[in-house]
Design a protein around this motif. Structure first.
Motif, short mmCIF file in Angstrom:
data_model
loop_
_atom_site.label_atom_id
_atom_site.label_comp_id
_atom_site.label_asym_id
_atom_site.label_seq_id
_atom_site.Cartn_x
_atom_site.Cartn_y
_atom_site.Cartn_z
N ALA A 3 0.84 -1.20 0.00
CA ALA A 3 0.00 0.00 0.00
C ALA A 3 0.88 1.25 0.00
CB ALA A 3 -0.91 -0.01 1.22
N PRO A 4 0.38 2.36 -0.57
CA PRO A 4 1.17 3.60 -0.60
C PRO A 4 1.37 4.15 0.82
CG PRO A 4 -0.63 3.67 -2.20
CD PRO A 4 -0.88 2.49 -1.32
N PRO A 5 2.47 4.89 1.03
CA PRO A 5 2.67 5.57 2.31
C PRO A 5 1.57 6.59 2.57
CG PRO A 5 4.71 5.50 1.04
CD PRO A 5 3.60 5.07 0.11
N ARG A 6 1.42 6.97 3.81
CA ARG A 6 0.38 7.95 4.18
C ARG A 6 0.96 9.34 4.43
NH1 ARG A 6 -3.65 6.06 2.04
NH2 ARG A 6 -5.02 7.35 3.33
N THR A 7 2.27 9.50 4.26
CA THR A 7 2.91 10.80 4.41
C THR A 7 3.69 11.10 3.13
OG1 THR A 7 3.14 10.51 6.81
CG2 THR A 7 4.52 12.19 5.78
N ALA A 8 3.61 12.35 2.67
CA ALA A 8 4.24 12.67 1.39
C ALA A 8 4.66 14.13 1.32
CB ALA A 8 3.27 12.38 0.24
N ALA A 9 5.61 14.40 0.43
CA ALA A 9 5.94 15.76 0.00
C ALA A 9 5.30 15.97 -1.36
CB ALA A 9 7.45 15.94 -0.08
N LEU A 10 4.68 17.13 -1.56
CA LEU A 10 4.01 17.45 -2.82
C LEU A 10 4.73 18.58 -3.53
CD1 LEU A 10 1.51 17.32 -4.77
CD2 LEU A 10 0.41 19.00 -3.25
N VAL A 11 5.06 18.38 -4.80
CA VAL A 11 5.67 19.42 -5.63
C VAL A 11 4.88 19.49 -6.93
CG1 VAL A 11 7.75 20.28 -6.75
CG2 VAL A 11 7.95 18.91 -4.65
N ILE A 115 -3.33 7.45 -5.61
CA ILE A 115 -2.29 7.68 -4.60
C ILE A 115 -2.73 7.17 -3.24
CG2 ILE A 115 -1.03 9.49 -3.35
CD1 ILE A 115 -1.10 11.12 -5.98
N ALA A 116 -4.01 7.31 -2.93
CA ALA A 116 -4.51 6.88 -1.63
C ALA A 116 -4.79 5.39 -1.56
CB ALA A 116 -5.79 7.66 -1.29
N ARG A 117 -5.25 4.78 -2.67
CA ARG A 117 -5.74 3.40 -2.60
C ARG A 117 -5.06 2.47 -3.60
NH1 ARG A 117 -10.00 6.79 -2.52
NH2 ARG A 117 -10.51 6.37 -4.71
N GLY A 118 -4.03 2.96 -4.29
CA GLY A 118 -3.34 2.12 -5.27
C GLY A 118 -2.35 1.17 -4.61
N ARG A 119 -1.35 0.77 -5.39
CA ARG A 119 -0.32 -0.13 -4.90
C ARG A 119 1.04 0.39 -5.35
NH1 ARG A 119 -3.58 -1.28 -1.98
NH2 ARG A 119 -4.55 -3.29 -1.48
N VAL A 120 2.06 0.07 -4.56
CA VAL A 120 3.43 0.45 -4.87
C VAL A 120 4.11 -0.74 -5.54
CG1 VAL A 120 5.66 1.14 -3.94
CG2 VAL A 120 3.54 2.06 -2.94
N ARG A 121 4.71 -0.49 -6.71
CA ARG A 121 5.46 -1.56 -7.36
C ARG A 121 6.66 -0.97 -8.08
NH1 ARG A 121 4.38 -2.74 -13.02
NH2 ARG A 121 2.60 -1.59 -13.86
N PRO A 122 7.73 -1.75 -8.26
CA PRO A 122 8.90 -1.26 -8.97
C PRO A 122 8.63 -1.15 -10.46
CG PRO A 122 9.20 -3.56 -8.38
CD PRO A 122 7.91 -3.12 -7.75
N ILE A 123 9.15 -0.09 -11.09
CA ILE A 123 9.00 0.09 -12.53
C ILE A 123 10.34 0.44 -13.14
CG2 ILE A 123 6.60 0.86 -12.28
CD1 ILE A 123 7.65 3.66 -13.09
N ASP A 124 10.45 0.17 -14.44
CA ASP A 124 11.66 0.50 -15.19
C ASP A 124 11.67 1.98 -15.57
OD1 ASP A 124 11.97 -2.25 -15.12
OD2 ASP A 124 11.35 -2.54 -17.21
N LEU A 125 12.86 2.50 -15.81
CA LEU A 125 13.04 3.81 -16.42
C LEU A 125 13.94 3.65 -17.64
CD1 LEU A 125 13.68 6.10 -13.31
CD2 LEU A 125 11.55 5.89 -14.61
N GLY A 126 13.84 4.59 -18.56
CA GLY A 126 14.79 4.67 -19.66
C GLY A 126 15.96 5.55 -19.24
N VAL A 127 17.10 5.36 -19.91
CA VAL A 127 18.29 6.18 -19.63
C VAL A 127 18.95 6.53 -20.97
CG1 VAL A 127 20.43 6.40 -18.32
CG2 VAL A 127 18.66 4.81 -17.54
#
Length: 289
Positions: A3-11, A115-127
């Motif tokens: 589950a996602p964290p319940r504390t965050a920084a927003l930008v 953000i509130a009810r989703g799931r956290v999973r690892p994803i790829d990035l391009g470089v």
């Protein structure tokens, strides 16, 4: 997945198409969903957004939420790589291609719900030459559009205005020679894809967790072929398969004749030749459950 964290920084990029109006709504909706905002910042100058994200992540928040378009997201992910901070996004741009790739709703309330009810999973990035990106880089007409599009056009007219400007730039566009790991072909456009969408349209059959980067070239020398390929993609990426050549793998050296600029998620940041590769499971991100 967790589950996602319940504390965050927003930008939030307040200069993105929906940024100014979205910042207060995002703060309210996140708090209504029980997300504690350790910090919240609206950045008026997009050039300062990466530094704002870097500063937010330096505080080691459990999660950082970035609001903006594809360029804002790509310029932010570098600062999350190698940290324990979970990355989340609010799609506030014109095309929102990365959000479409991940299935994140394009409205603020829907994205906050993920953000509130989703799931956290690892994803790829391009470089590309050491610069991480989220979704897709391009060679050809996309950088030409990005370099010349009038200030404010995307903000005020959205995708219709952007597409109209793209049609105008077709008159200046020229085909080129593309070399990928030593193999040379005639090309009209090249996409270096981690995600499926580019310019808001589904163009590449791939996933953000398959450990590969896709170099997709629209082949040929006639500009009409590029328009035909674009038209076919409206029916799905499989329909355009006969107009493109794809290279799939972990890393490629990409050259063009002549050397050409490369737009990375809408921002022109480098020129050919380059090395492009995938960074598997580079960050943890909040996605729909």
């Amino acid at each position: 997945m967790s589950a996602p964290p319940r504390t965050a920084a927003l930008v939030v990029n307040a200069k993105s198409r929906k940024g100014q109006a979205a910042f207060r709504d995002a703060c309210r909706l996140l708090r209504d969903q029980g997300i504690v905002l350790a910090s919240a910042e609206a950045v008026d100058d997009p050039r300062h957004l990466p530094d704002a994200v870097k500063a937010a992540v330096a505080g080691a928040p459990p999660m950082v939420i970035v609001g903006g378009g594809d360029g804002s997201i790509s310029s932010s992910v570098d600062h999350v790589v190698g940290t324990d901070t979970v990355f989340a996004m609010l799609p506030l741009g014109t095309a929102n291609s990365f959000a479409r790739t991940l299935g994140i709703p394009l409205d603020i309330a829907g994205a906050v719900g993920v953000i509130a009810r989703g799931r956290v999973r690892p994803i790829d990035l391009g470089v590309i030459d050491g610069d991480y990106f989220a979704n897709c880089a391009a060679i050809g007409i996309s950088p030409l559009i990005a370099e010349t599009v009038p200030h404010g056009l995307k903000k005020w007219l959205g995708r219709p205005g952007y597409l109209a400007w793209a049609a105008l730039q077709m008159t200046r566009f020229r085909p080129f020679r593309l070399t990928v790991d030593g193999e040379t072909i005639d090309a009209l456009e090249v996409r270096i894809a981690n995600g499926r969408f580019h310019g808001g349209a589904e163009l590449v059959d791939t996933r953000v967790d398959n450990g590969e980067i896709v170099v997709q070239a629209v082949v040929g020398t006639a500009r009409a072929k590029l328009l035909w390929s674009w038209g076919l993609t409206l029916l799905g990426p499989d329909k355009a398969r006969g107009t493109v050549r794809e290279f799939r793998g972990r890393a490629f050296r990409i050259e063009t004749d002549p050397p050409l600029p490369i737009s990375i998620d809408g921002e022109v940041l480098c020129r050919t030749p380059v090395m492009a590769r995938v960074a598997p499971r580079a960050i943890r991100m909040v996605v729909p459950a």
